[in-house]
Design a protein around this motif. Sequence first.
Motif, PDB file in Angstrom:
ATOM      1  N   PHE A 171      -6.456  -3.091  16.648  1.00  0.00           N
ATOM      2  CA  PHE A 171      -6.916  -1.838  16.054  1.00  0.00           C
ATOM      3  C   PHE A 171      -6.260  -1.626  14.681  1.00  0.00           C
ATOM      4  CE2 PHE A 171      -6.138   2.657  15.153  1.00  0.00           C
ATOM      5  CZ  PHE A 171      -7.443   3.137  15.120  1.00  0.00           C
ATOM      6  N   LEU A 172      -4.955  -1.884  14.624  1.00  0.00           N
ATOM      7  CA  LEU A 172      -4.243  -1.717  13.345  1.00  0.00           C
ATOM      8  C   LEU A 172      -4.801  -2.662  12.291  1.00  0.00           C
ATOM      9  CD1 LEU A 172      -0.544  -1.442  14.625  1.00  0.00           C
ATOM     10  CD2 LEU A 172      -1.986   0.412  13.770  1.00  0.00           C
ATOM     11  N   PHE A 230       4.159   0.992  17.293  1.00  0.00           N
ATOM     12  CA  PHE A 230       3.125   1.495  18.202  1.00  0.00           C
ATOM     13  C   PHE A 230       3.031   0.703  19.499  1.00  0.00           C
ATOM     14  CE2 PHE A 230       1.631   2.870  13.989  1.00  0.00           C
ATOM     15  CZ  PHE A 230       1.659   4.234  14.217  1.00  0.00           C
ATOM     16  N   THR A 231       3.529  -0.526  19.490  1.00  0.00           N
ATOM     17  CA  THR A 231       3.398  -1.347  20.696  1.00  0.00           C
ATOM     18  C   THR A 231       4.626  -1.214  21.611  1.00  0.00           C
ATOM     19  OG1 THR A 231       4.233  -3.182  19.376  1.00  0.00           O
ATOM     20  CG2 THR A 231       1.844  -3.068  19.722  1.00  0.00           C
ATOM     21  N   ALA A 289       0.831  -1.207   0.000  1.00  0.00           N
ATOM     22  CA  ALA A 289       0.000   0.000   0.000  1.00  0.00           C
ATOM     23  C   ALA A 289       0.869   1.261   0.000  1.00  0.00           C
ATOM     24  CB  ALA A 289      -0.932  -0.005   1.210  1.00  0.00           C
ATOM     25  N   LEU A 290       1.954   1.225   0.777  1.00  0.00           N
ATOM     26  CA  LEU A 290       2.857   2.378   0.848  1.00  0.00           C
ATOM     27  C   LEU A 290       3.506   2.650  -0.516  1.00  0.00           C
ATOM     28  CD1 LEU A 290       4.520   4.525   2.404  1.00  0.00           C
ATOM     29  CD2 LEU A 290       6.142   2.713   2.994  1.00  0.00           C
ATOM     30  N   LEU A 335      -1.354   6.561   7.024  1.00  0.00           N
ATOM     31  CA  LEU A 335       0.074   6.787   6.768  1.00  0.00           C
ATOM     32  C   LEU A 335       0.909   6.265   7.937  1.00  0.00           C
ATOM     33  CD1 LEU A 335       0.130  10.359   5.146  1.00  0.00           C
ATOM     34  CD2 LEU A 335       0.350   8.155   4.031  1.00  0.00           C
ATOM     35  N   LEU A 336       0.400   6.479   9.150  1.00  0.00           N
ATOM     36  CA  LEU A 336       1.114   5.957  10.322  1.00  0.00           C
ATOM     37  C   LEU A 336       1.122   4.426  10.304  1.00  0.00           C
ATOM     38  CD1 LEU A 336      -0.133   8.367  13.141  1.00  0.00           C
ATOM     39  CD2 LEU A 336       2.171   8.221  12.194  1.00  0.00           C
TER      40      LEU A 336
END
Lengths: 67, 493
Positions: free
Chosen positions: B422-423, B399-400, B352-353, B387-388
């Motif tokens: 959530f991600l 994030f973890t 995707a990026l 984006l994050l």
Amino acid sequence: MTEPQSATRPAPTPEPATETVGFDLPDEARLRAEIGADRLHERFLVRAALVAAILVAIVITTRMIWP
Amino acid sequence: MTVWTDVLIWVLATFVIIGAIPVAAGLYQFLLIPFHAIRNHYPEAAPYFPRVAVVVPAWNEGAVVGASIDRLVRLEYPPDRLRIYVVDDASTDDTPQVVLGRAARYPGRVFHLRRETGGQGKAHTLNHGLSILLAGAWVEAVLIMDADVIYQPDSLRKMTRHLSDPQVGAVTAFIREGGVDPPYLTRFIGYEYVAAQAAARRAQNVLGVLACLAGGAQLHSRENLEAIGGRIDTTTLAEDTVSTILTQLDGRRVVFEPYAVVLAEEPESIGALWKQRLRWGRGNVQVTRRFSGLWFRPSKHRGLGGFSFGIIWFSVFLLPVAMVLSSVGLIGLYFLDSDLAMTIFGELWFLALCTYLFITAMTVQLDPATGRRSWREAIAFPGLISLLVMLTAFAPDLFTRTVPGFFGLEMTAIGEGVITLFLYAWLSLCMPAAWLAKVVEKTKLGKVLAPALIYLVGYGPLLCAVTFDSYIKELQGAAQVWDKTEKVGKVMA
């Protein structure tokens, strides 16, 4: 479907003032040259794709060497 | 692990891969664009000036139709070969006065065709005009447009040059968002139009098959219009797509001309955009159903039934379904094989990026003016949260562990699980989050909250949410209302 609507007022009488505007038929050679120029201009797409591909290549490389 | 667990893991992994198909299809489409430099219709184009009737459907367009007519009569086109027919759909505003005023100012060039009963939609209005025009012998080509769009002076003659090739049945132009000092949402639309038209339609030119003629700029040869029945389809909400498909099924080509530029006024609120796109989305559902025997059947039509076109069509049409399947697959895998889930998640978002970067870089170069005006919207198109999430492709623990560690914190196992889920769910959650932007727009804080939500959640997910809504409305058999998008004449002069 929506319900048909009726006009609520009649069309008015037009104003009398007239104006002549328009465009004379251009020279055919100039028009053919314009088609050729537009065709040539499409080459910018290759340059654009190269720039985009380089950006993606940098990201892929970064990920490969990411610790 | 049992055999059934293995099977379930394979099924869930397949769901995630299905989610990657639209992303790959988007990248594929943009990779085709540079080939337009060599595979285009210009070698067959030639100067050609058929007698063109411009048909302008107008229902309460008094604010915009006068300026459109003024522009049309000044087009770089022989005056004796250009006539403008405004089909007034029983307007109740000052549309008749405006049009008749212009008819008097430009005698023999502007005509007012009035329907005494109206409100049935654009296609019915167009058909009223077409039935009159095609009854006479004067017309050699018909330009169907919207009342609010502004044609650049050279746009029509750049379109007609493709009709010199008898194989071509219809030509469409590049509709560019043309508002003066547009607000954030309109800038998103401006950027979207470059990606969806200037870019994607060049790719479709390369494939030799076009998905849709722009409703506000479609030039048909008389022969083509008569071949597809001499009238516009009235059974769906996507009459322009139906005309496009019928033209190609009848053996004629449809060409996108990127240098014919038409400026259009676009919605400024999420509510108005939602209404417009819901109509388009429902139209696409109807078209997909109507031509169900065509997709992925090259024997029916080499281009429209081809694999490439089918993938492109369904990647847009079924994007919300693919996103939900992807989330379901990832969440299921999290509970069965969390390492596999993390690996697939990383690869999916890395694809995707890469796709996002390639598409964004291409799009801003294709129309630098829009790129400069909408650079923030280009960056935020998928949403800042997405984006994050893409960054996790580089650092799965971002994030973890990394971010909490930066603040001297250590995430508990439950906390890590919640963030990971959530991600994984974000591909689905972004759609209701985008819908929320539409809801909060109507509140007192809407002017601040709605834009903030759209930049965070993304304009792309907003469009997906509308597509999802279009499925629901079609399943419910909701009334097929032709809601006109309100225009006030703010297009750049």
